[in-house]
Design a protein around this motif. Structure first.
Motif, mmCIF file in Angstrom:
data_model
loop_
_atom_site.group_PDB
_atom_site.id
_atom_site.type_symbol
_atom_site.label_atom_id
_atom_site.label_comp_id
_atom_site.label_asym_id
_atom_site.label_seq_id
_atom_site.Cartn_x
_atom_site.Cartn_y
_atom_site.Cartn_z
ATOM 1 N N LYS A 56 0.866 -1.183 0.000
ATOM 2 C CA LYS A 56 0.000 0.000 0.000
ATOM 3 C C LYS A 56 0.901 1.230 0.000
ATOM 4 C CE LYS A 56 -4.509 0.955 0.258
ATOM 5 N NZ LYS A 56 -5.484 0.395 -0.702
ATOM 6 N N THR A 101 -6.843 3.824 13.360
ATOM 7 C CA THR A 101 -6.787 2.633 14.208
ATOM 8 C C THR A 101 -7.255 2.969 15.622
ATOM 9 O OG1 THR A 101 -4.965 1.714 12.934
ATOM 10 C CG2 THR A 101 -5.291 0.858 15.165
ATOM 11 N N LEU A 111 -3.111 -5.207 8.307
ATOM 12 C CA LEU A 111 -2.635 -6.548 7.979
ATOM 13 C C LEU A 111 -3.320 -7.119 6.748
ATOM 14 C CD1 LEU A 111 -2.408 -8.001 11.597
ATOM 15 C CD2 LEU A 111 -0.527 -7.265 10.133
ATOM 16 N N GLU A 112 -4.407 -6.511 6.304
ATOM 17 C CA GLU A 112 -5.025 -6.951 5.048
ATOM 18 C C GLU A 112 -4.090 -6.738 3.862
ATOM 19 O OE1 GLU A 112 -8.659 -4.896 4.655
ATOM 20 O OE2 GLU A 112 -9.682 -5.970 6.299
ATOM 21 N N HIS A 113 -3.128 -5.845 4.013
ATOM 22 C CA HIS A 113 -2.183 -5.539 2.942
ATOM 23 C C HIS A 113 -0.794 -6.107 3.249
ATOM 24 C CE1 HIS A 113 -5.282 -2.738 1.609
ATOM 25 N NE2 HIS A 113 -5.295 -2.231 2.837
ATOM 26 N N ASP A 114 -0.691 -6.969 4.249
ATOM 27 C CA ASP A 114 0.614 -7.528 4.635
ATOM 28 C C ASP A 114 0.976 -8.688 3.713
ATOM 29 O OD1 ASP A 114 2.908 -7.955 6.432
ATOM 30 O OD2 ASP A 114 1.824 -9.769 7.020
ATOM 31 N N LYS A 159 -1.344 -17.590 4.099
ATOM 32 C CA LYS A 159 -2.683 -18.095 3.780
ATOM 33 C C LYS A 159 -2.668 -18.938 2.516
ATOM 34 C CE LYS A 159 -5.301 -14.381 6.009
ATOM 35 N NZ LYS A 159 -6.225 -13.220 5.780
ATOM 36 N N SER A 197 1.286 -12.247 5.630
ATOM 37 C CA SER A 197 -0.005 -12.857 5.965
ATOM 38 C C SER A 197 -0.641 -13.476 4.728
ATOM 39 C CB SER A 197 -0.937 -11.799 6.558
ATOM 40 O OG SER A 197 -0.394 -11.254 7.747
ATOM 41 N N LYS A 198 -0.515 -12.806 3.582
ATOM 42 C CA LYS A 198 -1.094 -13.333 2.344
ATOM 43 C C LYS A 198 -0.391 -14.611 1.904
ATOM 44 C CE LYS A 198 -2.128 -12.007 -2.425
ATOM 45 N NZ LYS A 198 -1.413 -13.164 -3.014
ATOM 46 N N GLY A 235 -6.086 -4.957 12.106
ATOM 47 C CA GLY A 235 -6.640 -5.760 11.023
ATOM 48 C C GLY A 235 -6.646 -5.051 9.682
ATOM 49 N N PRO A 236 -7.081 -3.792 9.618
ATOM 50 C CA PRO A 236 -7.068 -3.093 8.322
ATOM 51 C C PRO A 236 -5.677 -2.979 7.711
ATOM 52 C CG PRO A 236 -8.484 -1.949 9.870
ATOM 53 C CD PRO A 236 -7.784 -3.008 10.649
#
Length: 632
Positions: free
Chosen positions: A470, A482, A491-494, A501, A497-498, A488-489
């Motif tokens: 980002k 935050t 880590l959606e772009h980490d 998964k 983590s991707k 969480g918002p």
């Protein structure tokens, strides 16, 4: 009257007494006749010696009843007191014994309004208790006095004043029910050393009772034992210099235990269940893991307490694992500073390095005997570079029956180099040659292509260099919105983590929820993210992951960053775990208490010197302030 028609001596005495005086009670001769008949019947076996006997002296006549019962009781008490004072064997007062009998169940009461029992009643009750097998007198039957074992015909009459003073013998007291069990069941008169504690350590018991939902730290010399510990002042005072809180060792155990081989279920194994339960009753130990990219700075922080001993932790931990990337040039200085911070309670079990990658393991000094030999291995992911900055270093050991693997690594940098970082991971798990001599605790679940499958518990920390996909402006806007530590918002772009998964990296690993801000990249000495021309996006590059063969064997206690250390463009990341242990066998190569002695001595010397300087400064400051005077 005899056969010759002459009167018996007894009749002649009665006749003489009638001649001499007429005031004698006519019933006295009758009582004497009855006594002679009783003696004859007893000799013929008609009467049991345990049956009640009639009084040997004449009963009080109506004219003698003017003496009140109260005066009789008072006279008996006075005689009892005099006899107790004159008896050299008697240790307690008659008053105390009477009080005890007054309160004892089943006994008679000597009070002002109580009926007076004669010695015959006492003898009858005593013999009844013995013959009926009373639980109190079953074991005391052999301890009766010689007087009590005599036949009644040979015992002196307590009412006969010519026989001299005799002690009042109270009737036996029988318990109304079973005696209560003792709270502390000590095996012998000298208490076991494990149950004896000096008064200097009694304050530890207070801490043991507080608990407050957390496990009491074992710096307090096995303080879990103190919760159920019994002590007596007599043993403490007499044996203070001979015993400690350590369990005693029998000579036979010293002869038999070799610690070279043992069994999981057998008693006596150094790494077996008995020793494990003694040191870890819940079979869980605490592990502190820290990772930090030091940016190669020569100057270390003045104080490392915030890194290793944060104030929000109630107790220190059993293991300390510190992984460093781009470490300071002087590795020995770094290790000494760590030892100085942790103090004399801990020793450096092992330290390994790969270029500027440092991995150090500290352990509580009283736990080093349960560790195996320590092994390490390294992997380089950037072969061309002269200075090894990218790669991994791993340390393997067995603690009791649980195998551990600790890894710190530094992956390829760059916002878009996700694929290169995945290659770094795959190369490390394939090339890290561990274990070497340590046995695999579960070879059926191990694979040759992944080193992390060959150990029970695996902790992997480092600068993985995964970024947030980002723009910086958007990332900062999300951080400003935050609330309550919900990342969480972000880590959606980490990237990491991707990839986890998708299953392309760190297979089988877990990470605790993140509730702290990104740890990269800061300006030195402040909390402002990168202000250079590159304007790097804040990211979670520094991470701590874990893996276990059994589910729920590892529980996360804390996962956060250390924002007070600002000497690098990275913030350190720390985590605390509770790890389940299992007993082991003594057939593994033991470390036998090995640790780095030089680092330990130098760290403690510096700690003492620092403390002395601090006290001297405080002393000088107080003396200078007292010498200041004001002139009015």
């Amino acid at each position: 009257m005899t056969e010759n028609g002459e009167h018996s001596p007894f009749h002649r005495s009665c006749e003489v007494s009638k001649v001499k005086t007429s005031s004698v009670d006519p019933k006295s001769c009758k009582n004497h006749n009855e006594a002679l008949k009783l003696t004859a019947r007893k000799a013929e076996g008609e009467i049991s010696p345990y049956q009640p006997r009639p009084p040997l002296l004449p009963r009080l006549s109506k004219s003698s009843k003017s003496v009140s019962v109260e005066e009789t009781v008072r006279a008996r008490r006075l005689r009892n007191s005099q006899e107790s004072l004159s008896d050299p064997v008697e240790t307690g007062s008659s008053t105390d014994s009477l009080k005890e009998d007054q309160t004892a169940p089943g006994g008679f009461v000597l009070s002002d309004d109580a009926p007076i029992r004669t010695d015959q009643d006492s003898d009858a009750r005593l013999l009844s208790a013995v013959t009926t097998g009373s639980p109190v007198f079953r074991d005391r039957g052999s301890s009766f006095s010689e007087y009590e074992r005599r036949p009644h015909s040979q015992q002196s009459d307590p009412t006969d004043h010519r026989a001299g003073p005799t002690k009042l013998r109270l009737s036996p007291v029988q318990p109304t029910g079973t005696l209560p069990a003792l709270e502390k069941s000590f095996a012998s008169a000298p208490l076991r050393a494990a149950n004896r504690i000096d008064r200097d350590c009694l304050d530890y018991a207070v801490l043991a009772r507080e608990k407050l939902g957390e496990r009491l730290h074992r710096n307090l010399s096995d303080s879990r034992l103190l919760e159920n510990m019994g002590s007596d002042s007599a043993s403490v005072n007499s044996m203070r210099s001979s015993y400690s809180v350590l369990s005693p060792i029998r000579p036979q155990d010293v002869r038999n235990r070799s610690f070279l081989e043992g069994s999981v279920l057998g008693s006596g194994a150094l790494l077996g269940a008995e020793e494990l339960d003694r040191h870890f009753p819940d079979r869980r130990m605490s592990v502190y893991v820290a990772t930090w990219n030091m940016q190669g700075e020569k100057g270390l922080p003045i104080n490392l307490d915030d890194l290793l001993l944060p104030t929000d932790s109630k107790f220190a931990q059993d293991f300390y694992i510190i992984g460093v990337q781009e470490g300071c040039p002087d590795k020995k200085e770094w290790e000494t500073r760590l030892q100085e911070t942790l103090g004399p309670y801990y020793v450096m079990l092992y330290a390994a390095s790969h270029g500027v990658l440092y991995l150090t393991v500290f352990i509580r000094r009283d736990l080093i005997w349960f560790c195996s030999e320590v092994e390490h291995a390294t992997v380089t992911t950037r072969i061309i570079s002269k200075i090894k900055t990218k790669g991994a270093v791993g340390i393997a050991l067995t603690f009791f029956g649980t195998s551990f693997l600790f890894i710190t690594s530094h992956f390829t940098s760059g916002d878009a180099k996700v694929y290169e970082r995945v290659l770094d991971y795959n190369k490390i798990i394939e090339a890290l040659a561990l274990p070497k001599g340590l046995p695999d605790t579960n070879p059926y679940r191990s694979t040759a292509s992944d080193v992390t499958t060959r150990f029970d518990q695996v902790f992997w920390c480092g600068d993985f260099n995964f970024r947030l996909c980002k723009d910086r402006v958007d990332v900062e806007a999300i951080m400003n919105r935050t609330v309550g530590g919900d990342m969480g918002p972000l880590l959606e772009h980490d990237q990491l983590s991707k990839e986890m998964k998708d299953g392309s990296i760190f297979k089988g690993f877990q990470e605790a929820p993140i509730h702290f801000l990104p740890t990269y990249k800061f300006d030195l000495g402040c909390d402002i993210y990168d202000t250079t021309s590159k304007q790097r996006t804040p990211s979670y590059t520094d991470r701590i992951l874990f893996r276990s063969r059994q589910a729920d064997d590892i529980k996360v206690v804390k996962y956060t960053s250390c924002s007070s250390i600002k000497t690098s463009d990275h913030r350190p990341v720390v985590s605390v775990f509770q790890v389940k242990l299992k007993p082991g066998r003594d057939n593994i190569p033991l470390g036998a208490g090995q640790f780095d002695r030089d680092v330990y001595l130098e760290g403690i010397r510096r700690r003492i010197t620092r403390e002395l300087k601090r006290k001297e400064a405080m002393k000088n400051q107080s003396s200078s302030s007292s010498s200041i005077c004001t002139i009015s």
